[in-house]
Design a protein around this motif. Sequence first.
Motif, PDB file in Angstrom:
ATOM      1  N   VAL A 268     -10.709  64.215  12.487  1.00 16.31           N
ATOM      2  CA  VAL A 268      -9.175  63.661  12.932  1.00 16.31           C
ATOM      3  C   VAL A 268      -8.152  63.647  11.778  1.00 16.31           C
ATOM      4  O   VAL A 268      -7.050  63.526  12.167  1.00 16.31           O
ATOM      5  N   ASP A 269      -8.632  63.140  10.707  1.00 18.58           N
ATOM      6  CA  ASP A 269      -7.751  62.858   9.619  1.00 18.58           C
ATOM      7  C   ASP A 269      -6.858  63.923   9.427  1.00 18.58           C
ATOM      8  O   ASP A 269      -5.675  63.660   8.772  1.00 18.58           O
ATOM      9  N   MET A 270      -7.267  65.313   9.588  1.00 20.98           N
ATOM     10  CA  MET A 270      -6.427  66.288   9.296  1.00 20.98           C
ATOM     11  C   MET A 270      -5.075  66.433  10.002  1.00 20.98           C
ATOM     12  O   MET A 270      -4.050  66.487   9.598  1.00 20.98           O
ATOM     13  N   ALA A 271      -5.355  66.088  11.344  1.00 18.94           N
ATOM     14  CA  ALA A 271      -4.276  66.075  12.358  1.00 18.94           C
ATOM     15  C   ALA A 271      -3.367  64.818  12.080  1.00 18.94           C
ATOM     16  O   ALA A 271      -2.155  64.823  12.299  1.00 18.94           O
ATOM     17  N   ARG A 272      -4.082  63.658  11.690  1.00 21.64           N
ATOM     18  CA  ARG A 272      -3.112  62.411  11.519  1.00 21.64           C
ATOM     19  C   ARG A 272      -2.484  62.595  10.385  1.00 21.64           C
ATOM     20  O   ARG A 272      -1.145  62.197  10.545  1.00 21.64           O
ATOM     21  N   THR A 273      -2.918  63.101   9.417  1.00 20.48           N
ATOM     22  CA  THR A 273      -1.961  63.364   8.055  1.00 20.48           C
ATOM     23  C   THR A 273      -0.889  64.215   8.395  1.00 20.48           C
ATOM     24  O   THR A 273       0.295  63.842   7.906  1.00 20.48           O
ATOM     25  N   MET A 274      -1.119  65.377   8.967  1.00 23.68           N
ATOM     26  CA  MET A 274       0.091  66.279   9.249  1.00 23.68           C
ATOM     27  C   MET A 274       1.272  65.725  10.177  1.00 23.68           C
ATOM     28  O   MET A 274       2.262  65.955   9.987  1.00 23.68           O
ATOM     29  N   THR A 275       0.719  65.000  11.086  1.00 26.43           N
ATOM     30  CA  THR A 275       1.632  63.861  12.038  1.00 26.43           C
ATOM     31  C   THR A 275       2.388  63.144  11.304  1.00 26.43           C
ATOM     32  O   THR A 275       3.527  62.853  11.353  1.00 26.43           O
ATOM     33  N   ASN A 276       1.754  62.337  10.295  1.00 30.95           N
ATOM     34  CA  ASN A 276       2.427  61.400   9.486  1.00 30.95           C
ATOM     35  C   ASN A 276       3.574  62.122   8.471  1.00 30.95           C
ATOM     36  O   ASN A 276       4.581  61.605   8.481  1.00 30.95           O
ATOM     37  N   VAL A 277       3.107  63.285   7.886  1.00 29.00           N
ATOM     38  CA  VAL A 277       4.202  64.009   7.110  1.00 29.00           C
ATOM     39  C   VAL A 277       5.208  64.620   7.911  1.00 29.00           C
ATOM     40  O   VAL A 277       6.160  64.499   7.223  1.00 29.00           O
ATOM     41  N   THR A 278       4.957  65.031   9.121  1.00 32.88           N
ATOM     42  CA  THR A 278       6.215  65.331   9.941  1.00 32.88           C
ATOM     43  C   THR A 278       6.857  64.232  10.097  1.00 32.88           C
ATOM     44  O   THR A 278       8.184  64.621  10.189  1.00 32.88           O
ATOM     45  N   GLY A 279       6.459  63.261  10.667  1.00 33.36           N
ATOM     46  CA  GLY A 279       7.389  61.968  10.939  1.00 33.36           C
ATOM     47  C   GLY A 279       8.263  61.585   9.663  1.00 33.36           C
ATOM     48  O   GLY A 279       9.662  61.374   9.827  1.00 33.36           O
TER      49      GLY A 279
END
Length: 311
Positions: A268-279
């Motif tokens: 899940v951390d892969m999707a979480r990190t991508m979301t954080n960077v996009t934000g």
Amino acid sequence: KVADGYQKVEVPSVVDTIVNLFPSNFATNWSEGQIIPIVVFAIIIALSYNAISKENESVKPFKAFIDAGNQVIGQAIDWIIGFTPYAVLSFLARAVGRSSVAELLPLLSTLVLSYILCAVQAFGVEGLIKFVAKLSPVKFFKGIAPAQYVAFTTQSSVGTIPVTLRQLKEALGVDGDVASFTAGLGANVGMPACAGIWPALTAVFSVHMLGYHYGIAQYAFLILITLVVSVGTVGVPGTATITSTAVFAALGLPIELVVVFAPISTIVDMARTMTNVTGAATAAVITAATEGLVDEEVYNSDQAKHVAVNN
């Protein structure tokens, strides 16, 4: 069943959390990756420089030295990031090899829901940039895509900062000072996935699993707690476990339950990190747009394609 040998993590109090936002020992803060104290220290130095530079030209070389150091370190980090996909592949292979299908199946619904929520946040909520900054979300996602790829593979918001800055400045036309400050700060404050989606999702899962009956007030408190713990969250792999621990402790949920989600946390951390960077990138673009510091000619051109290909 909780893993054998698991030890509870002591969560700092609210007062300690606030105090720790300020620098106590710069070398220690730097070595331990405590970004917020470093940012506070940098702000103090910047204010001091601005106060002196107007009357004393002799301090000008100090800024030149900082700017040169930023470029040199940025180039070094770019080289290092080039090797990270190979390291991440090894980490993923190790994680998958240590987890059995029997462990993953009960959490499959949580895994799928996590990816859905991250996708909604990263491409739905952040796509509202069209209404806030009056800029094309298609151009934004096209320009920030390389940073999303790196974030997904490295699982590190901090490690992705050089790529995020490059895309913001070269592909989206964001002013360099705004990009540097906002993207760096965004890698440690807010973090909608690691400090918002994941702690809230696992907490709600645990509440239902334990048979607790939460009302509107309890869920409102859960939202408030996730906002509080998001301040000063370090953008490195494993951050979501820390934030979940803090949320569970504040809600009075058994902290040991955090370990239950360990088999899927890395995935899940892969999707979480991508979301954080996009934000963080969205915040940078909106901030620059409201101040008139976005070069719309660069933003609306095909420069994003060229930057992604050439790097």
